[in-house]
Design a protein around this motif. Structure first.
Motif, PDB file in Angstrom:
ATOM      1  N   GLU A 144      18.865 -33.256   5.044  1.00 13.15           N
ATOM      2  CA  GLU A 144      18.016 -34.405   4.704  1.00 13.15           C
ATOM      3  C   GLU A 144      18.424 -35.648   5.490  1.00 13.15           C
ATOM      4  O   GLU A 144      17.567 -36.457   5.866  1.00 13.15           O
ATOM      5  N   GLU A 179       6.179 -23.893   3.873  1.00  9.24           N
ATOM      6  CA  GLU A 179       7.130 -23.768   2.772  1.00  9.24           C
ATOM      7  C   GLU A 179       7.351 -22.289   2.466  1.00  9.24           C
ATOM      8  O   GLU A 179       6.414 -21.541   2.224  1.00  9.24           O
ATOM      9  N   THR A 212      12.935 -24.845  -4.752  1.00  8.34           N
ATOM     10  CA  THR A 212      12.185 -26.105  -4.801  1.00  8.34           C
ATOM     11  C   THR A 212      12.751 -27.114  -3.815  1.00  8.34           C
ATOM     12  O   THR A 212      12.009 -27.810  -3.107  1.00  8.34           O
ATOM     13  N   GLU A 213      14.074 -27.196  -3.740  1.00 12.83           N
ATOM     14  CA  GLU A 213      14.705 -28.163  -2.846  1.00 12.83           C
ATOM     15  C   GLU A 213      14.457 -27.806  -1.382  1.00 12.83           C
ATOM     16  O   GLU A 213      14.174 -28.687  -0.559  1.00 12.83           O
ATOM     17  N   ASN A 215      11.921 -26.044  -0.182  1.00 10.69           N
ATOM     18  CA  ASN A 215      10.509 -26.340   0.075  1.00 10.69           C
ATOM     19  C   ASN A 215      10.292 -27.831   0.301  1.00 10.69           C
ATOM     20  O   ASN A 215       9.530 -28.244   1.178  1.00 10.69           O
ATOM     21  N   ARG A 216      10.958 -28.643  -0.511  1.00  8.14           N
ATOM     22  CA  ARG A 216      10.792 -30.092  -0.391  1.00  8.14           C
ATOM     23  C   ARG A 216      11.239 -30.576   0.985  1.00  8.14           C
ATOM     24  O   ARG A 216      10.559 -31.403   1.619  1.00  8.14           O
ATOM     25  N   ALA A 219       8.691 -29.427   3.628  1.00  4.73           N
ATOM     26  CA  ALA A 219       7.474 -30.242   3.547  1.00  4.73           C
ATOM     27  C   ALA A 219       7.721 -31.650   4.084  1.00  4.73           C
ATOM     28  O   ALA A 219       6.871 -32.223   4.779  1.00  4.73           O
ATOM     29  N   LYS A 220       8.882 -32.203   3.784  1.00  5.66           N
ATOM     30  CA  LYS A 220       9.204 -33.553   4.252  1.00  5.66           C
ATOM     31  C   LYS A 220       9.318 -33.583   5.774  1.00  5.66           C
ATOM     32  O   LYS A 220       8.784 -34.497   6.430  1.00  5.66           O
ATOM     33  N   ASP A 422      -0.431 -37.301   0.247  1.00  2.24           N
ATOM     34  CA  ASP A 422       0.556 -37.205  -0.817  1.00  2.24           C
ATOM     35  C   ASP A 422      -0.092 -37.196  -2.193  1.00  2.24           C
ATOM     36  O   ASP A 422       0.583 -37.016  -3.201  1.00  2.24           O
ATOM     37  N   ASN A 554       2.144 -29.991  -8.104  1.00  4.31           N
ATOM     38  CA  ASN A 554       1.995 -29.238  -6.858  1.00  4.31           C
ATOM     39  C   ASN A 554       0.930 -28.160  -6.993  1.00  4.31           C
ATOM     40  O   ASN A 554       0.253 -27.812  -6.035  1.00  4.31           O
TER      41      ASN A 554
END
Length: 593
Positions: A144, A179, A212-213, A215-216, A219-220, A422, A554
């Motif tokens: 990140e 994702e 989930t993390e 994928n986030r 996506a980011k 978003d 989502n």
């Protein structure tokens, strides 16, 4: 290649796309159309087909099934290079791949960014290798930080390095990442996917939280790349987003009912390569040290290991579909079947004597008959498989038309813009033109024909949902469609019919000193993050609204709701919550429980 029948449409799409994108083979005045496929392993096609026989292909794990080869099958470029290399970061592409370019190109496809932000490190620390949880957390944090601090600059740098190699009408299409995971608890929550035999008890489970993390972060990263591509000063770049295809076709890893063995019937629709659950690979003893696994070139891991989490045959076809949506309109223009070109011959309008080929009865001053605008309306059934099933309300679409047309006022080049992605429903616009400036008012006039076009379908649409479409004029083409990861889940039934009416649920109660409430809904408040409803409730409650929260899901929740709002007010304002729903959802009999 044999595909499950549910996904055969991806193969069909790359053979004959819908008429909205169709065009003949590209022709140039000099007989050339030049295409180069560049990038990392997501472009190199690792694990799909066979290793190419071209120089350097083995070292780069460059395979015959990579999406650039499938693109080439469709466009038949007379000059084609496939130079993508697995493991490449942006600097590698600049230093090692760009020097292989030898001309101006009409099409450059590129996939890059995942290695720059250390996604491979996340896979190793969190899934592939028997490492402690702290190492996984550290890898996620490091990824990140790279996304936040370096990805924008790296993307711009690569675009600027590629820009000089574009022909006058050339474009760059940057393929994004999809994702990987479905985030339902089963079947993966209790599984571990270590590729080597675990030791010391370490081998992370593929939990909902981890999926989930990851994928986030994916996506980011994709959103940042997309934003940079769309805003690039060269204005000849497009982002190919195939994530919606993966999600709408249940192509993610860990889909409900997915079997442990990859050859199980339940996994035929997956878009990514993965190993059999519980399968461990043999690694020679001298190379089993965890630290040695950090570098592919040190370990010499075979592609059978490195190919995991990359697109398989189905995933490649989804990439191809996303890329061709940008390439085929450009092909039509270059071939002369799209927009008029600057400098094209024009019919004389002066009173000069008629030419020898002019009809004696034809007036020399007669003007050519204007070409009638062609409107193609997207609908629930425009493409099989979900690629064109997204929709939004008329008001939401009109608001974005106003924004887009104001932004492109006076522009005379190809461009792409995305708004509100978003939120629950985003909108993506395309302008295709060559030296023909378009005014704001003209843009709105043309796009409103698309907004209000009527499609032929047996599907009931009482709420007048809009799917978008395309208008082709003599000077330019305009296209609009719904966009966004959440939008692809907006299905009401197996036949892809839209929501037939708005739905809502409201609960409230008083807690000694205040009233609290929760409201869930679908079919209204597509955009705006509920701000209009927030103002409505606050006004009704005498300005006492506090603790307001609003979030788009989502995916629709178990009851089919797309968003949820909550907050508190002073006591005695329970009627305000039901009033707000009745106002925005047009449900006159709605009551808040």
């Amino acid at each position: 290649m044999k595909l499950h029948s549910q996904y055969a449409h991806w193969a069909i799409l790359t053979i004959g796309l819908p008429s909205i994108y169709a065009s003949p083979t590209v022709k140039r005045e000099n007989g050339k159309y030049r295409y180069v496929g560049m990038g990392d392993s997501f472009a190199a096609g690792i694990g799909v087909g066979q290793v190419e026989s071209t120089p350097g292909a083995s070292d780069c794990s460059r395979y015959t099934g990579g999406y650039p080869n499938r693109i080439q099958e469709q466009i038949n470029a007379t000059d084609y290079q496939f130079i993508a290399c697995s493991g490449a970061v942006g600097e590698d592409i600049i230093e090692k791949q760009i020097p292989q370019l030898h001309d101006k190109y009409d099409l450059i496809t590129v996939s890059a960014g995942g290695n720059d932000v250390l996604f491979s490190g996340v896979l190793k620390a969190c899934l592939y290798l028997p490492k402690p949880e702290a190492d996984c957390i550290a890898a996620l944090v490091a990824a990140e930080e790279k996304i936040n601090n370096e990805l924008t600059g790296n993307t711009n740098k690569l675009l600027n390095a590629l820009g000089p190699y574009l022909s006058d009408q050339g474009i760059i299409v940057w393929t994004l990442y999809a994702e990987f995971f479905e985030v339902s608890p089963e079947p993966c929550n209790s599984q571990s996917w270590c590729l080597v035999e675990p030791r010391d008890g370490y081998c992370s489970h593929v939990t909902v939280g981890l999926r989930t993390e990851f994928n986030r972060l994916v996506a980011k990263a994709s959103q940042i790349i997309k934003d940079v591509v769309q805003q690039w000063s060269g204005r000849k770049a497009y982002a190919a987003d195939w994530n919606e295809h993966v999600m709408s076709s249940n192509g993610q890893l860990c889909e409900a009912g997915s079997g442990d063995r990859i050859d199980d019937e339940s996994n035929r629709g997956l878009a990514f390569i993965r190993q059999n659950i519980g399968q461990h690979y043999y690694v020679p003893g001298e190379k089993r040290e965890i630290e040695a696994l950090e570098a592919r070139d040190l370990l010499g891991l075979p592609d059978t290991i490195m190919q995991n989490f990359h697109p398989n045959e189905v995933g490649v076809l989804m990439q191809v579909t996303a890329v061709l949506e940008h390439v085929l309109p450009q092909k039509a223009k270059i071939d002369g079947t799209g927009n008029s070109h600057k400098g094209a011959c024009k019919r004389r309008t002066s009173a000069a004597a008629p030419s020898s080929t002019q009809s004696p009865t034809e007036s020399p001053s007669a003007s050519p008959t204007p070409k009638e605008d062609k409107v193609d309306c997207l609908s629930p059934h425009k493409n099989e498989g979900g690629a064109r099933h997204m929709y939004l309300s008329r008001n939401a679409l009109v608001n974005q038309v106003d924004k887009f047309c104001a932004e492109i006022d006076g522009k005379s080049d190809n461009l792409q813009r995305t708004y509100d992605e978003d939120q629950y429903v985003g909108v993506i616009f395309y302008l295709e033109t060559i030296d023909n400036a378009i005014s704001k008012d003209e843009c709105k006039e043309k796009l409103m024909k698309v907004v209000d076009c009527k499609y032929e379908s047996n599907t009931a649409n009482p709420m007048d949902w809009k799917y978008g479409g395309r208008i082709e004029t003599e000077k330019y083409n305009l296209q609009v469609e719904a966009s966004g990861d959440r939008t692809v889940n907006r299905y009401a039934s197996d036949d892809h019919s839209p929501l037939q009416k708005p739905v809502a649920k409201c609960n409230w109660g008083y807690k000694v000193f205040y009233d609290d409430f929760t409201i869930s809904g679908a079919g209204f408040l597509d955009g705006g993050w509920g701000k209009d409803m927030q103002k409505n409730i606050d006004s009704c409650a005498g300005g006492s609204l506090e603790n307001w929260k609003f979030d788009y899901h989502n995916k629709p929740d178990g009851e089919g709701f797309e968003w949820k709002a909550s907050g508190t007010t002073i006591i005695g304002k329970g009627h305000c919550f039901g009033n707000a729903v009745r106002s925005f959802a047009n449900l006159p009999d709605f009551e808040c429980d």
